[in-house]
Motif scaffolding. Sequence first.
Motif, PDB file in Angstrom:
ATOM      1  N   LEU A 173      11.880  13.834   0.864  1.00 41.61           N
ATOM      2  CA  LEU A 173      12.684  12.614   0.883  1.00 41.61           C
ATOM      3  C   LEU A 173      13.770  12.717   1.949  1.00 41.61           C
ATOM      4  O   LEU A 173      13.992  11.774   2.728  1.00 41.61           O
ATOM      5  CB  LEU A 173      13.313  12.383  -0.493  1.00 41.61           C
ATOM      6  N   GLY A 202      10.434  -2.748   1.600  1.00 43.76           N
ATOM      7  CA  GLY A 202      10.716  -3.337   0.296  1.00 43.76           C
ATOM      8  C   GLY A 202      12.100  -3.928   0.259  1.00 43.76           C
ATOM      9  O   GLY A 202      12.654  -4.356   1.280  1.00 43.76           O
ATOM     10  N   PRO A 208       8.490   1.412   1.417  1.00 41.00           N
ATOM     11  CA  PRO A 208       7.988   1.757   0.078  1.00 41.00           C
ATOM     12  C   PRO A 208       7.809   3.260  -0.134  1.00 41.00           C
ATOM     13  O   PRO A 208       8.060   3.766  -1.220  1.00 41.00           O
ATOM     14  CB  PRO A 208       6.648   1.016   0.004  1.00 41.00           C
ATOM     15  N   ALA A 209       7.362   3.983   0.903  1.00 43.18           N
ATOM     16  CA  ALA A 209       7.161   5.426   0.745  1.00 43.18           C
ATOM     17  C   ALA A 209       8.474   6.123   0.433  1.00 43.18           C
ATOM     18  O   ALA A 209       8.529   7.046  -0.383  1.00 43.18           O
ATOM     19  CB  ALA A 209       6.548   6.011   2.015  1.00 43.18           C
ATOM     20  N   ALA A 211      11.133   4.651  -1.019  1.00 37.74           N
ATOM     21  CA  ALA A 211      11.521   4.246  -2.372  1.00 37.74           C
ATOM     22  C   ALA A 211      10.712   4.997  -3.423  1.00 37.74           C
ATOM     23  O   ALA A 211      11.244   5.403  -4.465  1.00 37.74           O
ATOM     24  CB  ALA A 211      11.330   2.739  -2.534  1.00 37.74           C
ATOM     25  N   GLU A 212       9.423   5.230  -3.133  1.00 37.15           N
ATOM     26  CA  GLU A 212       8.568   5.933  -4.090  1.00 37.15           C
ATOM     27  C   GLU A 212       9.009   7.385  -4.251  1.00 37.15           C
ATOM     28  O   GLU A 212       9.086   7.895  -5.372  1.00 37.15           O
ATOM     29  CB  GLU A 212       7.118   5.884  -3.612  1.00 37.15           C
ATOM     30  N   ARG A 213       9.324   8.047  -3.143  1.00 40.09           N
ATOM     31  CA  ARG A 213       9.768   9.439  -3.231  1.00 40.09           C
ATOM     32  C   ARG A 213      11.096   9.553  -3.969  1.00 40.09           C
ATOM     33  O   ARG A 213      11.309  10.486  -4.748  1.00 40.09           O
ATOM     34  CB  ARG A 213       9.886  10.034  -1.830  1.00 40.09           C
ATOM     35  N   ALA A 215      12.111   7.514  -6.294  1.00 40.44           N
ATOM     36  CA  ALA A 215      11.836   7.251  -7.713  1.00 40.44           C
ATOM     37  C   ALA A 215      11.226   8.469  -8.387  1.00 40.44           C
ATOM     38  O   ALA A 215      11.505   8.744  -9.559  1.00 40.44           O
ATOM     39  CB  ALA A 215      10.906   6.046  -7.836  1.00 40.44           C
ATOM     40  N   ARG A 216      10.411   9.240  -7.663  1.00 45.00           N
ATOM     41  CA  ARG A 216       9.740  10.398  -8.271  1.00 45.00           C
ATOM     42  C   ARG A 216      10.722  11.493  -8.671  1.00 45.00           C
ATOM     43  O   ARG A 216      10.444  12.278  -9.575  1.00 45.00           O
ATOM     44  CB  ARG A 216       8.694  10.965  -7.302  1.00 45.00           C
TER      45      ARG A 216
END
Length: 422
Positions: A173, A202, A208-209, A211-213, A215-216
Motif C-alpha cells: 500500500l 473511485g 480502486p486498487a 482503496a482495496e489494499r 481496506a484489506r
Amino acid sequence: MVTAVRSAWREVPPYQVRQFAALALDEVPALAQDILREIRREYPQLPLVPDEFGEPRALVGIRQSLEHFVAHMTSGLDRPHVHPRVFQEFGRGEGMQGRSLDALQAIYRLGVRLAWRRLAEIGQQVAIPAPAMYELAESGFEYLDGLVAESVRGYAEAAARQAGERLRLQRRLMDQLFASPGKRPRRSGAGAADGADGAADGAGGVPPALAERAARIGWPLPERVAVAVLLRPAREAVAPAVAPDVLLDMECERPRMVVPEPDAPGRRELLGRAAAGWSGAIGPAVPLLDAAKSLRWAGAAVDLTERGLLPAGELLQCTEHTEALVLLPPEELIDDLTRRRLAPLDSCGPTHGRRLAETLLAWLETRGGAPEIAARLGVHPQTVRYRMRQIRELWGGEMDDPDRRFELELVLRARRLRGELS
C-alpha cells in the motif's frame, strides 16, 4: 542426601490401574460426547468445524485428549505428557479469527472438570485410594496446562503469520502511495465505458486498487497525509510505538511512516513521543495521492540531517525548515550563483571577505542604518560604515538592482545555513 518423593499413584497395584484404565477407555466416546454437549450449552458461539471425515474437530480433540491422558496414567504420572496437536489448531483458529484465548481456556477448564467427575466415579468403583486420586487430579491439571500451551503456540503462530501478512500488504500500500501519479493505474478512453480494466478512479479520485489494499488492512483512507523518513539510532533499535492508523515500514534502510490527518489536534505531540530517540523528518501535509511529494521533502531534510546541516535526535517538521530545504539541496545551482555573485570578494582575503559578506547580509535583511546593523553584528557603527563603503565599491550599481539584491541574499543565506557565516 535427597529423599525421593513418595508417589501414591505408583503404590496402586498394577491390576487396579489396568482395570481403571480399561473402564475409562470404555467411557471415552460417550464422555467426549457429554463434554462437547455441555460445552455447547455453556458456549453456544463455539463453532463446530468438521475435519476431513466430517466429524467435529472439537469432538476429536476431546476424545484424543482423554485417550492420551489415560495412556499417560497407565505409563506413570511422572513421565512427560503427550498432547494432541489438534489443540494447536484450536489456538491457530482463534488467532485467525481475531479472538482471544480466554474463552478457549475456559472451555478447556470446563472439559477437565467434567472429565474429572467421571474419572473420580471410576476411581471409587475400582477402589483407588484417595491419595492416589489426588495425585491423578494434579496430573490432570498439569495436562490441562499443556493443552493450553499447545493452543497458545498455535495462536502465536497464527498471530505472527497475520502480522507478517499485514506488514506485507501495508508495504505494498505504501509503495503504491509513493508511486508517481503517472505510474498509478488509471482508466481512459473506451475502457472507461465498459469496465474493461477495472482501474477507474473511485471516490475522491482514489484508484480502486489503492482503496482495496487499504481496506484489506483496515486503514480508512484519509484526505491528507504527511510522510516521515527516519534514521535508525542503531541497527537493533526498537520501532517507534506509533498509533494503529500510522503506516510504518521498518524494512527500508530509512524507515518510513505515513501519518493520516497530520494536522489533527495532538497528532504532532503523539508522533514526537512515539519517535523519541529517533532522528528524522516529517514532510508537509498533502492530499493523499500526493504522498510522494511529502516523502520527497522528508527525504531531503534527512539528507541535510546526515550532513549535519539540520539538527539530529528529533523528528523535524519540514515546514519549520523551509529556508534550508529550498536553499541547500540544489547545491550546484546555488554554488554557481554564489561564484558569480560573490566574485567581488575574491580579492579581499578569507577573513575580511567573510566580514564583508556578513555585513552585506545584515544590510540586505534589515535595510537598516549603521547603528542597527552594528547592533546585529556586535561591532561599532563606524566599522559598519567603513565596510558598507567597501561593499558599494565592490558591487557598484548591482546594489540598486532588486534582482541582484535578491540573488545576493539567497547565496549569503545559503552560506549561513552551511555554517560559513555567522
